[in-house]
Design a protein around this motif. Structure first.
Motif, short mmCIF file in Angstrom:
data_model
loop_
_atom_site.label_atom_id
_atom_site.label_comp_id
_atom_site.label_asym_id
_atom_site.label_seq_id
_atom_site.Cartn_x
_atom_site.Cartn_y
_atom_site.Cartn_z
N SER A 1 0.81 -1.23 0.00
CA SER A 1 0.00 0.00 0.00
C SER A 1 0.84 1.28 0.00
CB SER A 1 -0.93 0.00 1.22
OG SER A 1 -0.20 -0.22 2.40
N SER B 1 3.03 2.42 -2.03
CA SER B 1 3.10 3.06 -3.33
C SER B 1 1.95 4.05 -3.53
CB SER B 1 3.06 1.98 -4.42
OG SER B 1 2.99 2.55 -5.67
N GLU B 2 0.77 3.71 -2.97
CA GLU B 2 -0.39 4.62 -3.08
C GLU B 2 -0.09 5.94 -2.38
OE1 GLU B 2 -3.46 3.91 -4.63
OE2 GLU B 2 -2.40 2.16 -5.41
N SER B 3 0.61 5.86 -1.24
CA SER B 3 0.97 7.09 -0.51
C SER B 3 1.94 7.94 -1.32
CB SER B 3 1.61 6.75 0.84
OG SER B 3 0.68 6.10 1.68
N ARG C 1 2.36 7.90 -4.58
CA ARG C 1 1.69 8.47 -5.76
C ARG C 1 0.76 9.61 -5.38
NH1 ARG C 1 1.42 3.11 -7.84
NH2 ARG C 1 -0.82 3.01 -7.76
N SER C 2 0.16 9.53 -4.19
CA SER C 2 -0.71 10.64 -3.76
C SER C 2 0.12 11.91 -3.54
CB SER C 2 -1.49 10.27 -2.49
OG SER C 2 -0.83 10.70 -1.33
N ASN D 1 -6.00 8.44 1.08
CA ASN D 1 -5.00 8.96 0.14
C ASN D 1 -3.78 8.05 0.17
OD1 ASN D 1 -4.53 10.87 -1.78
ND2 ASN D 1 -4.25 12.58 -0.40
N GLY D 2 -4.03 6.73 0.21
CA GLY D 2 -2.91 5.78 0.16
C GLY D 2 -2.49 5.22 1.49
N LYS E 1 -8.95 1.09 0.27
CA LYS E 1 -8.65 0.40 -0.99
C LYS E 1 -7.19 -0.03 -1.06
CE LYS E 1 -9.22 1.06 -5.96
NZ LYS E 1 -9.49 2.04 -7.02
N ALA E 2 -6.27 0.80 -0.52
CA ALA E 2 -4.84 0.46 -0.56
C ALA E 2 -4.56 -0.82 0.22
CB ALA E 2 -4.01 1.62 0.00
N GLN F 1 -5.80 -3.82 -1.88
CA GLN F 1 -4.81 -4.06 -2.95
C GLN F 1 -3.57 -4.75 -2.38
OE1 GLN F 1 -4.09 -0.92 -5.95
NE2 GLN F 1 -1.96 -1.03 -5.31
N ASN G 1 -13.55 -0.60 0.19
CA ASN G 1 -13.24 0.63 -0.55
C ASN G 1 -14.15 1.73 0.00
OD1 ASN G 1 -12.45 2.56 -2.38
ND2 ASN G 1 -13.32 1.55 -4.18
#
Length: 520
Positions: free
Chosen positions: A69, A71-73, A75-76, A98-99, A287-288, A291, A327
């Motif tokens: 997870s 990577s989501e942070s 990318r945010s 937001n990740g 969601k992160a 995933q 989600n």
């Protein structure tokens, strides 16, 4: 840009290990410089490096739920602050929308610039579970929160270091300016500094390999390492079959998953349609996190020694309906989604794929504290049996990978006694291959404190597969000093007095195959 279209196999292996080594070095710095028991002793942290797009390249083998997870942070941060990033800036983020995963998991992100300081070439990040980040209970894992605000302080790409200057005053203000402020900001600040130091080690190590091999080669092999992971996952998918599974939780919420294998494209569709709607409890998983659980399962199906990275996700299409418990939309409470629901997702996926019985399926999150002390631990259970193996007794399963604090450290730092810690015999499910046993942990309190348990599988048994038996459920209870017993639910907050003992009995893992088939 690429110097070659095909990686040299020897060089690929070297770089694969180099990237992982850098993440491991970051972790060593973080462990050595952190102040909290949670990061220093329990190792509840993760470190990783990312490419210029914020996609995961390599991580140290830390906490699975963090790694899929983070990577989501990153990318945010790129989406939010991409144009304003400067060398020497470090950002903090724990926003589950937001990740992030849940508020105690705070991520420090540092951009790595080229020699001219003009262009971001990589990112490094470290995520540490803060022992307390505010919220309605000490330890910031409230069993009964209904909004994210009750779970603590939210950092959303907060500028912690500006061009090399640590923004301590602003950070302290942020930790205290909240309806439920952080209880120990000194410890937060100390751990933040440790994360900054860990990131700085990552930056230095990346610069070393750039000076040795050249930037173009380092970036090219980052792509090759991701491509190699993608191919490894596609090979694992080649031998899988379609399947579906529905798994109910103690709250009667359910996770439904259907896996459809596309033989031609060597890819998999993972569809969570049919899963319960967003909950009023805190068992919603951002969601992160969902995933991360999917990524973890497919990574474990790969025999090759590959780093978990963004390439692993390329063959997977994941459908998670918005507004379902996997989600959720702001301001849903999420503190248990990261630690409990993530485990249920993993077991549901293994069930759908038919490869492994359920594990204990809970992290058995135990927190206690007061204004002076805050402590958090996850407690092991039994792992599930599989096609050709027994489960393991007393082990941290799947999405958790943290240690338990040594008894000596626990009793030195906190006014408690670890009365006993033992295996819980016959709690694993029987089968051709049997599930592992859970444990019994008894902690006696020497001062008045608030204790919280956030757990699962106290009503629903971890399932067996292919005729294997389900495991025993866990149990939470208190033995008061006067000899009376109080049984607790899966989630509970209680006031402990000197002499009271909190007892946690964790579930086992499910069995696989029918018992009679052992000698068949």
């Amino acid at each position: 840009m690429y110097t070659t279209s095909q990686p040299d196999p020897v060089r690929l292996e070297i770089f694969k290990n180099l990237y992982q080594f850098i993440a491991e070095q970051m972790g060593i710095v973080l462990q050595n410089t952190a102040a909290s028991v949670n990061i220093k002793e329990r190792l509840d942290f993760s470190c990783a490096i990312f490419d210029s797009s914020g996609l995961l390249v390599a991580n140290a083998p830390h906490i699975p739920v963090h790694l899929g997870s983070m990577s989501e942070s990153v990318r945010s941060l790129i989406n939010d602050k991409g144009d304003t990033l400067k060398p020497g800036n470090v950002y903090l983020s724990n926003n589950p929308y937001n990740g992030g995963t849940h508020l105690p998991d705070v991520t420090a992100i540092t951009a790595v610039f080229d020699e001219d300081g003009k262009q971001v070439i990589f990112y490094v990040a470290s995520r540490g579970h803060q022992a307390d980040i505010g919220g309605i209970t000490p330890g910031s894992m409230p069993p009964h929160s209904t909004t994210v605000e009750e779970e603590g302080i939210l950092f959303d790409n907060f500028l912690l270091v500006e061009e090399g200057n640590f923004q301590e005053t602003l950070a302290r203000q942020h930790l205290s300016n909240h309806i439920y402020p952080a209880r120990n900001p000194d410890q937060n600040i100390a751990d933040f500094k440790a994360q900054i130091a860990a990131n700085e080690r990552g930056v230095q190590e990346l610069r070393k390999i750039i000076s040795q091999y050249g930037l173009e080669t380092v970036q090219t092999y980052m792509k090759f390492v991701q491509d190699n992971a993608e191919e490894a996952v596609r090979r694992a998918i080649d031998v899988l079959k379609d399947g579906e599974f529905t798994y109910e939780m103690d709250s009667q919420a359910q996770i439904q998953v259907k896996v459809t294998i596309d033989r031609i494209n060597r890819s998999a569709l993972i569809d969570f349609t049919g899963t319960s709607k967003q909950l009023n409890s805190n068992f919603n998983a951002p969601k992160a996190v969902t995933q991360a659980a999917v990524l973890y399962v497919f990574r474990t199906l790969v025999d090759d020694n590959i780093p978990l990275n963004a390439g692993c996700l390329n063959p997977l299409e994941i459908i998670i309906p918005e507004g379902c418990m996997l989600n959720p939309t702001y301001p849903a409470a999420v503190v248990a989604g990261n630690v409990e629901t993530s485990q249920t997702i993993v077991d549901a996926l293994y069930g759908a794929l038919g490869v492994m019985a359920a594990s204990a399926g809970t992290m058995n999150n135990f927190t206690f504290g007061s204004d002076r002390y805050q402590y958090y631990e996850t407690i092991c259970g039994g792992s599930g049996a599989g096609i050709d193996f027994d489960g393991t007794d007393g082990v941290q399963t799947h999405m958790t990978n943290s240690r338990l604090t040594d008894p000596e450290v626990l009793e030195t730092r906190y006014p408690v006694l670890l009365e006993s810690f033992s295996l819980r015999c016959d709690s694993g499910g029987k089968g051709k291959y049997s599930g592992g046993n859970g444990v019994i942990r008894r902690i006696k309190f020497l001062e008045p404190m608030t204790a919280n348990i956030l757990s699962g599988h106290r009503f629903v048994r971890p399932f067996g597969l292919n005729g294997g038996e389900a495991a025993l459920v866990g149990r939470n209870w208190i033995q008061r000093q006067n000899g009376t017993q109080e049984n607790l639910d899966s989630t509970a907050t209680v006031e402990m007095q000197p002499g009271d003992v909190f007892v946690i009995e964790t579930p086992g893992g499910g069995g696989f195959g029918q018992v009679s088939a052992k000698n068949g």
